[in-house]
Scaffold this active site. Structure first.
Site, short mmCIF file in Angstrom:
data_model
loop_
_atom_site.label_atom_id
_atom_site.label_comp_id
_atom_site.label_asym_id
_atom_site.label_seq_id
_atom_site.Cartn_x
_atom_site.Cartn_y
_atom_site.Cartn_z
N ASP A 132 7.00 10.43 6.16
CA ASP A 132 6.32 9.20 6.73
C ASP A 132 5.94 8.14 5.88
OD1 ASP A 132 6.24 11.36 8.02
OD2 ASP A 132 4.14 11.27 8.07
N ARG A 133 6.24 7.33 6.24
CA ARG A 133 6.45 6.00 6.41
C ARG A 133 5.12 5.10 5.63
NH1 ARG A 133 7.96 0.63 10.49
NH2 ARG A 133 8.67 -0.69 8.90
#
Length: 324
Positions: free
Chosen positions: A150-151
């Protein structure tokens, strides 16, 4: 790989390409295949032409996660030069940042200690993810994402430099033969120092395109092992080991336990997150600390120390009662 322009079809003369998938691309995702075919085209545009049905495999509409088989015929629409130019080149600062994050490389793999705030790949309003930045930094290299983070998740991100390495490691991931461990800060204290969550997960897309994952009967089998590393007055630093690799698995399993991850705006507790602001929690407290596997007779073990912004939080958090 054979490329030809469609002849006796409605696409004739339109610039549409029909590409036959070579043996060494068997099993590759269509989006990654198109990155190689459409050099310099932003991945956001590649996702757009896939989503709008312009890319077809054996005559059928493709999805972004469609996997190709050797011999498949892929229809690729023309992409105008103006569309190619809509994605500005990444800044020198960003490419330098990703270059400084490289912790290992050989002929098969390139490994990052990915900073939080940089997505694994572009798309959905993100111009440049880690893979795009690396391709800009190494324009003559062939680099593919093996998996994703995930970012807002920092830590170990593995990329492949050869097709055989990519497919070999992805097969191990699908068969759950890798070791992936994360550090996370969870709300409160777990009922036991070590426990496991075996709960099926189902992914859904909400109105507006937001992706959500829930524990739900009929979902995909999912297993996470949690072990408490350190206790604080309002939270616990926990090591999470994945037996399966589902989307948002640790985040949803910790929520299911009643101990969500600090800073998680999607699955977390708003009041808990607010209470941690004074201690410096500004993002999801989740860090991929270790990724290990065996491939081709070699053992790989990649580790990344806890990101500095998360380490500062731990230094500031008050200790659990009874501890000095």
């Amino acid at each position: 790989m054979v490329t030809r322009t469609s002849g006796n079809s409605p696409d004739a003369g339109s610039g549409v390409k029909l590409v036959r998938v070579a043996d060494d691309r068997d099993g590759q995702r269509i989006d990654n295949f198109l990155v190689g075919q459409l050099k310099g085209v932003p991945k956001s545009l590649i996702y757009r032409i896939v989503r709008t049905g312009q890319v077809r495999v054996n005559g059928k509409r493709a999805k972004p996660d469609t996997r190709l088989a050797s011999g498949d015929e892929v229809r690729i629409p023309p992409v105008r030069v103006a569309e190619r130019e809509e994605g500005a080149a990444p800044s020198r600062g960003l490419t330098d940042r990703i270059g400084n994050a490289i912790i290992y490389e050989d002929k098969d793999f390139l490994v990052l200690s990915k900073p939080a705030g940089i997505a694994a790949h572009g798309g959905s309003g993100i111009s440049h993810g880690a893979i795009e930045l690396l391709r800009a930094l190494r324009p003559n290299d062939s680099i593919e994402l093996v998996h994703r983070l995930d970012r807002d998740t920092s830590g170990v991100l593995v990329l492949a430099r050869r097709r055989a390495a990519l497919t070999g490691l992805q097969e191990q991931i699908r068969e759950n033969r890798t070791t992936k461990q994360y550090l996370c800060l969870l709300q409160g204290k777990l009922p036991r120092a070590a426990l496991s969550v075996n709960a099926p997960l189902r992914k859904s897309i909400l109105q507006g395109g937001e992706r959500m994952v829930r524990v739900e009967d009929g979902g995909k089998p999912s297993l996470t092992h949690f072990k408490t590393i350190e206790l604080y007055s309002m939270a616990a630093l926990v090591e999470a080991t994945l037996e399966t690799g589902r989307t948002h698995q640790i985040r949803v399993h910790s929520q299911h336990l009643g101990h969500p991850i600090a800073g998680d705006e999607k699955y977390g507790d708003a009041e808990f997150n607010k209470s941690l602001k004074p201690y410096g929690v500004r993002r999801l407290f989740l860090h991929a600390k270790h990724f290990g596997f065996e491939l081709g007779g070699k053992t790989y073990a990649f580790s990344a120390p806890l990101a500095d912004d998360l380490a500062v939080v731990l230094d500031k958090l008050p200790a659990a009662k009874g501890k000095k």
